[in-house]
Design a protein around this motif. Structure first.
Motif, PDB file in Angstrom:
ATOM      1  N   SER A  15      38.480 -24.833  19.141  1.00 33.99           N
ATOM      2  CA  SER A  15      39.484 -23.812  19.400  1.00 33.99           C
ATOM      3  C   SER A  15      39.311 -22.574  18.535  1.00 33.99           C
ATOM      4  CB  SER A  15      40.885 -24.391  19.159  1.00 33.99           C
ATOM      5  OG  SER A  15      41.062 -24.690  17.796  1.00 33.99           O
ATOM      6  N   ILE A  16      38.434 -22.630  17.513  1.00 34.15           N
ATOM      7  CA  ILE A  16      38.247 -21.488  16.636  1.00 34.15           C
ATOM      8  C   ILE A  16      37.196 -20.575  17.235  1.00 34.15           C
ATOM      9  CG2 ILE A  16      37.539 -20.743  14.344  1.00 34.15           C
ATOM     10  CD1 ILE A  16      40.169 -22.189  14.396  1.00 34.15           C
ATOM     11  N   GLY A  17      37.574 -19.344  17.518  1.00 31.91           N
ATOM     12  CA  GLY A  17      36.610 -18.382  18.021  1.00 31.91           C
ATOM     13  C   GLY A  17      35.690 -17.919  16.911  1.00 31.91           C
ATOM     14  N   ARG A  18      34.538 -17.404  17.263  1.00 31.71           N
ATOM     15  CA  ARG A  18      33.637 -16.845  16.260  1.00 31.71           C
ATOM     16  C   ARG A  18      33.230 -15.454  16.685  1.00 31.71           C
ATOM     17  NH1 ARG A  18      28.168 -16.464  15.505  1.00 31.71           N
ATOM     18  NH2 ARG A  18      27.667 -17.954  17.121  1.00 31.71           N
ATOM     19  N   THR A  19      33.529 -14.483  15.858  1.00 34.44           N
ATOM     20  CA  THR A  19      33.111 -13.125  16.115  1.00 34.44           C
ATOM     21  C   THR A  19      31.616 -13.017  15.876  1.00 34.44           C
ATOM     22  OG1 THR A  19      35.246 -12.365  15.300  1.00 34.44           O
ATOM     23  CG2 THR A  19      33.522 -10.718  15.498  1.00 34.44           C
ATOM     24  N   ASP A  20      30.905 -12.434  16.814  1.00 36.49           N
ATOM     25  CA  ASP A  20      29.473 -12.220  16.683  1.00 36.49           C
ATOM     26  C   ASP A  20      29.208 -11.233  15.549  1.00 36.49           C
ATOM     27  OD1 ASP A  20      27.187 -10.141  17.795  1.00 36.49           O
ATOM     28  OD2 ASP A  20      26.654 -12.253  17.979  1.00 36.49           O
ATOM     29  N   VAL A  21      28.179 -11.510  14.726  1.00 37.44           N
ATOM     30  CA  VAL A  21      27.905 -10.656  13.568  1.00 37.44           C
ATOM     31  C   VAL A  21      27.613  -9.220  13.996  1.00 37.44           C
ATOM     32  CG1 VAL A  21      26.248 -10.204  11.717  1.00 37.44           C
ATOM     33  CG2 VAL A  21      27.163 -12.504  12.031  1.00 37.44           C
ATOM     34  N   ARG A  22      26.786  -9.061  15.011  1.00 39.12           N
ATOM     35  CA  ARG A  22      26.468  -7.694  15.460  1.00 39.12           C
ATOM     36  C   ARG A  22      27.714  -6.994  16.000  1.00 39.12           C
ATOM     37  NH1 ARG A  22      22.000 -10.775  16.568  1.00 39.12           N
ATOM     38  NH2 ARG A  22      20.012  -9.965  15.777  1.00 39.12           N
ATOM     39  N   GLY A  23      28.532  -7.751  16.730  1.00 38.55           N
ATOM     40  CA  GLY A  23      29.773  -7.184  17.228  1.00 38.55           C
ATOM     41  C   GLY A  23      30.720  -6.811  16.104  1.00 38.55           C
ATOM     42  N   ALA A  24      30.780  -7.658  15.064  1.00 37.45           N
ATOM     43  CA  ALA A  24      31.644  -7.362  13.929  1.00 37.45           C
ATOM     44  C   ALA A  24      31.186  -6.108  13.205  1.00 37.45           C
ATOM     45  CB  ALA A  24      31.672  -8.548  12.974  1.00 37.45           C
ATOM     46  N   LEU A  25      29.882  -5.990  12.984  1.00 30.22           N
ATOM     47  CA  LEU A  25      29.359  -4.807  12.298  1.00 30.22           C
ATOM     48  C   LEU A  25      29.634  -3.534  13.097  1.00 30.22           C
ATOM     49  CD1 LEU A  25      25.953  -6.285  11.082  1.00 30.22           C
ATOM     50  CD2 LEU A  25      27.875  -5.605   9.622  1.00 30.22           C
ATOM     51  N   ALA A  26      29.462  -3.619  14.406  1.00 29.74           N
ATOM     52  CA  ALA A  26      29.728  -2.445  15.246  1.00 29.74           C
ATOM     53  C   ALA A  26      31.211  -2.086  15.227  1.00 29.74           C
ATOM     54  CB  ALA A  26      29.267  -2.720  16.675  1.00 29.74           C
ATOM     55  N   ALA A  27      32.078  -3.110  15.258  1.00 26.83           N
ATOM     56  CA  ALA A  27      33.520  -2.859  15.241  1.00 26.83           C
ATOM     57  C   ALA A  27      33.948  -2.243  13.918  1.00 26.83           C
ATOM     58  CB  ALA A  27      34.271  -4.160  15.490  1.00 26.83           C
ATOM     59  N   ILE A  28      33.377  -2.716  12.823  1.00 27.77           N
ATOM     60  CA  ILE A  28      33.698  -2.143  11.513  1.00 27.77           C
ATOM     61  C   ILE A  28      33.280  -0.676  11.452  1.00 27.77           C
ATOM     62  CG2 ILE A  28      33.165  -2.267   9.046  1.00 27.77           C
ATOM     63  CD1 ILE A  28      32.823  -5.343   9.483  1.00 27.77           C
ATOM     64  N   GLU A  29      32.103  -0.379  11.958  1.00 25.79           N
ATOM     65  CA  GLU A  29      31.634   1.014  11.963  1.00 25.79           C
ATOM     66  C   GLU A  29      32.591   1.917  12.734  1.00 25.79           C
ATOM     67  OE1 GLU A  29      29.358   2.711  10.559  1.00 25.79           O
ATOM     68  OE2 GLU A  29      28.032   1.223   9.670  1.00 25.79           O
ATOM     69  N   ARG A  30      33.119   1.423  13.849  1.00 26.54           N
ATOM     70  CA  ARG A  30      34.035   2.233  14.655  1.00 26.54           C
ATOM     71  C   ARG A  30      35.403   2.389  13.996  1.00 26.54           C
ATOM     72  NH1 ARG A  30      31.868  -1.022  18.839  1.00 26.54           N
ATOM     73  NH2 ARG A  30      33.773  -2.322  18.809  1.00 26.54           N
ATOM     74  N   ALA A  31      35.911   1.288  13.426  1.00 27.38           N
ATOM     75  CA  ALA A  31      37.301   1.296  12.973  1.00 27.38           C
ATOM     76  C   ALA A  31      37.490   1.744  11.535  1.00 27.38           C
ATOM     77  CB  ALA A  31      37.892  -0.107  13.145  1.00 27.38           C
ATOM     78  N   ASP A  32      36.499   1.522  10.685  1.00 28.96           N
ATOM     79  CA  ASP A  32      36.759   1.682   9.260  1.00 28.96           C
ATOM     80  C   ASP A  32      36.983   3.114   8.784  1.00 28.96           C
ATOM     81  OD1 ASP A  32      37.207  -0.009   6.938  1.00 28.96           O
ATOM     82  OD2 ASP A  32      35.552   1.128   6.048  1.00 28.96           O
ATOM     83  N   PRO A  33      36.413   4.133   9.413  1.00 35.29           N
ATOM     84  CA  PRO A  33      36.759   5.485   8.946  1.00 35.29           C
ATOM     85  C   PRO A  33      38.258   5.768   8.971  1.00 35.29           C
ATOM     86  CG  PRO A  33      34.803   5.577  10.301  1.00 35.29           C
ATOM     87  CD  PRO A  33      35.330   4.168  10.407  1.00 35.29           C
ATOM     88  N   GLU A  34      38.993   5.107   9.856  1.00 37.00           N
ATOM     89  CA  GLU A  34      40.442   5.271   9.909  1.00 37.00           C
ATOM     90  C   GLU A  34      41.163   4.181   9.126  1.00 37.00           C
ATOM     91  OE1 GLU A  34      44.062   5.472  13.223  1.00 37.00           O
ATOM     92  OE2 GLU A  34      41.965   5.392  13.874  1.00 37.00           O
TER      93      GLU A  34
END
Length: 379
Positions: A25-44
């Protein structure tokens, strides 16, 4: 970036897959997806100090063969990668993707964070702090950039940001894991999407760990203020409503009597500064006596995590956001924050669950049962 309080949480940004060998039941965020999401979200969001693209991707081939199979996680602060918990997660196949924000230099209050792009914002309300000092860890989990992040809790530094960001937070029993603080007040902890994710953390960082399924209803005591704190009425209303829902659902059976402690502020400050003040020792022993008596009769104590809602970036003023948390750093009990709901202005509120010393596995089981009622999270 700010999410509607009617939504189930801030927008998800990364693809999920299963974590082999732990829980389907535990999802796993893909590493590449996580890195891309951080790049998009973290400036804000400003939750990260550093992002480890190259290092994270280099770890993937070896991690894929281990139990966590490349689960991306974040670590608290610039030295978090060297923590005991981070090393154990890596050994189990976790992949650290970056270090998260903590308070900046010269900060006399700790409930905020300073990331590489500026001050860390609360994903639910950008005009408010995420709490701290595990600020970026909580914000990153709440924004669904990672599913868990390491933290440490010396006065509430895991539980407060967990409460204010609407995620799960666990302070372990003092001494269960190596303390990052010479005073012994600080315990290792985790910020996670759910108690089930915290189970993954404990299963990796402890040499022996057996999950515990509680027998319901749990006998519990509810204390709205621990006998001394001045609690925001809207925060108290949310927590009281959460307690009623747990009772109505058959998760808890309330026992009368409450829990009144002596205000631990002076004792905590004395221990933290290394002072050998007799009055502080007496206060600490008296609170220990009262808590021992309480836990001789019930397995669970319920309180608000904080007496106040998330404050603005200018600071908390004269309020101690730690008023309801640091008693358990002195006493050593494990304590968790479970999302309890929102104040009318859209600020998350946390319900604090406290259990007997050493009952960390049982506390996670209790928290999971509470989550199923309060947030709809399933085991």
């Amino acid at each position: 970036m700010t999410a509607s309080r009617d939504a189930s949480g801030p927008p998800a940004a990364a693809e999920r897959t299963a974590v082999p060998g732990l829980s389907a039941s535990i999802g796993r965020t893909d590493v590449r997806g996580a890195l891309a999401a951080i790049e998009r979200a973290d400036p804000e969001l400003c939750a990260f100090l550093d992002i480890w693209h190259t290092e994270a991707l280099a770890r993937l081939p070896g991690a894929a063969r281990l139990p966590l199979a490349g689960l991306p996680f974040a670590v608290k602060g610039p030295t978090g990668i060297g923590s005991y918990a981070a090393r154990r997660l890596i050994a189990a196949g976790g992949v650290p993707v970056g270090s998260t924000s903590v308070p900046g230099p010269g900060t006399h209050w700790q409930t905020w964070g300073l990331g590489a792009h500026g001050r860390t914002v609360n994903p639910w309300r950008a005009d408010r702090t995420p709490g701290g000092s595990s600020a970026g860890s909580a914000a990153a989990v709440a924004a669904e950039l990672v599913e868990l992040a390491t933290g440490s809790d010396g006065a509430g530094s895991v539980r407060i940001p967990a409460a204010w960001c609407g995620v799960f937070g666990l302070k372990t029993t003092n001494g269960l894991l190596p303390s990052p603080d010479r005073s012994g007040l600080a315990s290792a902890g985790v910020l996670a999407r759910s108690a089930a994710h915290a189970h993954v953390y404990l299963r990796c960082v402890l040499d022996t760990y057996e999950p515990a399924v509680p027998k319901l209803p749990l006998r519990a005591v509810h204390s709205p203020d621990l006998g001394y704190a001045d609690v925001d009425p809207e925060v108290e209303t949310v927590v009281r409503g959460a307690v009623r829902r747990l009772a109505a659902a058959g998760v808890i059976r309330l026992v009368g009597g409450g829990c009144d402690l002596l205000d631990p502020a002076a004792a905590w400050q004395a221990v933290r500064s290394g002072e050998a003040a007799p009055s502080a020792g007496e206060l600490r022993r008296e609170n220990d006596r009262r808590l021992d008596a309480l836990f001789d009769g019930v397995p669970l104590l319920l309180t608000p995590v904080t007496p106040n809602r998330p404050h603005g970036h200018e600071g908390p003023g004269e309020l101690f956001s730690t008023a309801l948390t640091w008693a358990f750093n002195l006493s050593g009990h494990p304590a968790a924050s479970v999302p309890a709901g929102f104040t009318p202005d859209g600020c998350p509120v946390g319900l604090q669950l406290v259990a007997r010393r050493g009952a960390d596995a049982s506390l996670l089981g209790m928290a999971a049962a509470a989550e199923r009622v309060l947030t709809g999270v399933r085991p």
